[in-house]
Write an enzyme that holds these catalytic residues in place. Structure first.
Site, PDB file in Angstrom:
ATOM      1  N   HIS A 114      -5.739  12.763  65.232  1.00  0.00           N
ATOM      2  CA  HIS A 114      -7.248  12.017  65.464  1.00  0.00           C
ATOM      3  C   HIS A 114      -8.199  12.947  65.895  1.00  0.00           C
ATOM      4  O   HIS A 114      -8.207  13.285  67.285  1.00  0.00           O
ATOM      5  CB  HIS A 114      -7.296  10.806  65.764  1.00  0.00           C
ATOM      6  CG  HIS A 114      -8.478  10.028  65.609  1.00  0.00           C
ATOM      7  ND1 HIS A 114      -8.894   9.648  64.354  1.00  0.00           N
ATOM      8  CD2 HIS A 114      -9.660   9.534  66.491  1.00  0.00           C
ATOM      9  CE1 HIS A 114     -10.152   9.049  64.413  1.00  0.00           C
ATOM     10  NE2 HIS A 114     -10.479   9.166  65.723  1.00  0.00           N
ATOM     11  N   SER A 115      -9.292  13.342  65.170  1.00  0.00           N
ATOM     12  CA  SER A 115     -10.322  13.971  65.725  1.00  0.00           C
ATOM     13  C   SER A 115      -9.907  15.287  66.689  1.00  0.00           C
ATOM     14  O   SER A 115      -9.329  16.047  66.193  1.00  0.00           O
ATOM     15  CB  SER A 115     -11.190  12.998  66.898  1.00  0.00           C
ATOM     16  OG  SER A 115     -12.408  13.567  67.326  1.00  0.00           O
ATOM     17  N   MET A 116     -10.050  15.570  68.136  1.00  0.00           N
ATOM     18  CA  MET A 116      -9.448  16.718  68.624  1.00  0.00           C
ATOM     19  C   MET A 116      -7.930  16.736  68.282  1.00  0.00           C
ATOM     20  O   MET A 116      -7.613  17.877  68.132  1.00  0.00           O
ATOM     21  CB  MET A 116      -9.788  16.602  70.002  1.00  0.00           C
ATOM     22  CG  MET A 116      -9.387  17.706  70.661  1.00  0.00           C
ATOM     23  SD  MET A 116      -9.454  17.842  72.476  1.00  0.00           S
ATOM     24  CE  MET A 116      -8.020  16.734  73.151  1.00  0.00           C
ATOM     25  N   SER A 140      -7.281  13.244  60.684  1.00  0.00           N
ATOM     26  CA  SER A 140      -8.101  12.089  60.683  1.00  0.00           C
ATOM     27  C   SER A 140      -9.332  12.192  61.519  1.00  0.00           C
ATOM     28  O   SER A 140      -9.218  12.792  62.701  1.00  0.00           O
ATOM     29  CB  SER A 140      -7.291  10.928  61.299  1.00  0.00           C
ATOM     30  OG  SER A 140      -8.074   9.742  61.771  1.00  0.00           O
TER      31      SER A 140
END
Length: 276
Positions: free
Chosen positions: A110-112, A138
């Site tokens: 997710h993200s990073m 994500s």
């Protein structure tokens, strides 16, 4: 045949036991011996426990490992790592035993976390190890898509404002100055890691990619999400858009996220469990 089966089971148990000795991987719930493995990478400022509800929901059909970055929770006294390549190097060192263990596995970032997961997958390929059966990106634009973001250079109030905009931190935490002061160093560090990361368009992983994104996420446009197709050898990337979802859409659409994971990992889970 029985001897071979027992040997494989013993090998998987040995690998699972080693998780408890690993500073980088967390295993929260027991799973079936032959369950596929889902490795979850947290967002900037996030920790392994973010995926505790997912682990609980997916067990025992899917075995969840959550990555724990240094500088938070039980690793709070360890030095922070402010660049993605080194984070990926360290995760790879601990995960490689599972990649060669015979069970299918997938990455969810997710993200990073999606960026760290991507770099970890590249290291698997460089080592001649199996690729993930599925890669879930994500709320993160493709590795080659960059923006001139400088959140890590803001003062503390500026970073807190960013967190409020993304709604990724509990409002009680945002209002607690002592807790925020403890968390800000790791958050600033992670923003530096992901904002200074660069990748070329031609860098690809050899597995299918599913991109999950909220349609109101200010950090990832649909065009930036679709650019993941440039980073897989398997053709076009699959995009799933969550209407009305922001950067943390997965806490608004928990059942849908679980369905997206389980349907693509071949697991059948219909117990009404949720991601959060």
């Amino acid at each position: 045949m029985k001897s071979s089966t027992n040997s494989a089971t013993s090998g998987m148990q040995s690998a699972r036991n080693s998780v408890t000795q690993s500073p980088w991987l967390r295993h929260y719930h027991p799973a079936d011996p032959d369950a596929p493995l889902l490795v979850c990478f947290p967002h900037a400022g996030g920790s392994a426990s973010f995926y505790f509800p997912a682990s609980q929901a997916l067990a025992p059909e899917i075995d969840v490992l959550a990555v724990q970055y240094p500088g938070r929770q039980d690793r709070s006294r360890e030095p922070l790592i402010d660049n993605v390549p080194e984070l990926a190097d360290r995760v790879f060192d601990d995960f490689r035993q599972f990649a060669d263990g015979g069970r299918p596995f997938a990455f969810f970032g997710h993200s990073m976390g999606a960026t760290v997961a991507f770099e970890t997958a590249l290291r698997l390929a460089d080592a001649g190890l199996p690729a993930p059966a599925r890669f879930f990106a994500s709320a993160r634009r493709a590795p080659s898509r960059t923006r001139p973001d400088q959140v890590h250079k803001r003062d503390d109030n500026g970073i807190i404002a960013q967190l409020r905009d993304l709604s990724g931190t509990d409002s009680r935490v945002l209002g607690n100055e002592e807790i925020m002061r403890m968390a800000l160093p790791s958050i600033r560090n992670d923003y530096k890691a992901v904002e200074t990361y660069r990748s070329d368009t031609g860098v690809r992983i050899d597995c299918p990619v599913t991109v999950l994104v909220g349609d109101t996420d200010p950090t990832t446009t649909l065009d930036e999400a679709e650019a993941w197709r440039d980073h897989t050898t398997r053709g076009d990337a699959e995009i799933q858009v969550f209407p009305g979802g922001g950067h943390f859409y997965l806490t608004d659409w928990p059942a849908n996220v679980l369905n997206a994971i389980t349907s693509r990992m071949g697991a059948d889970i219909r117990r009404g469990k949720t991601f959060a």
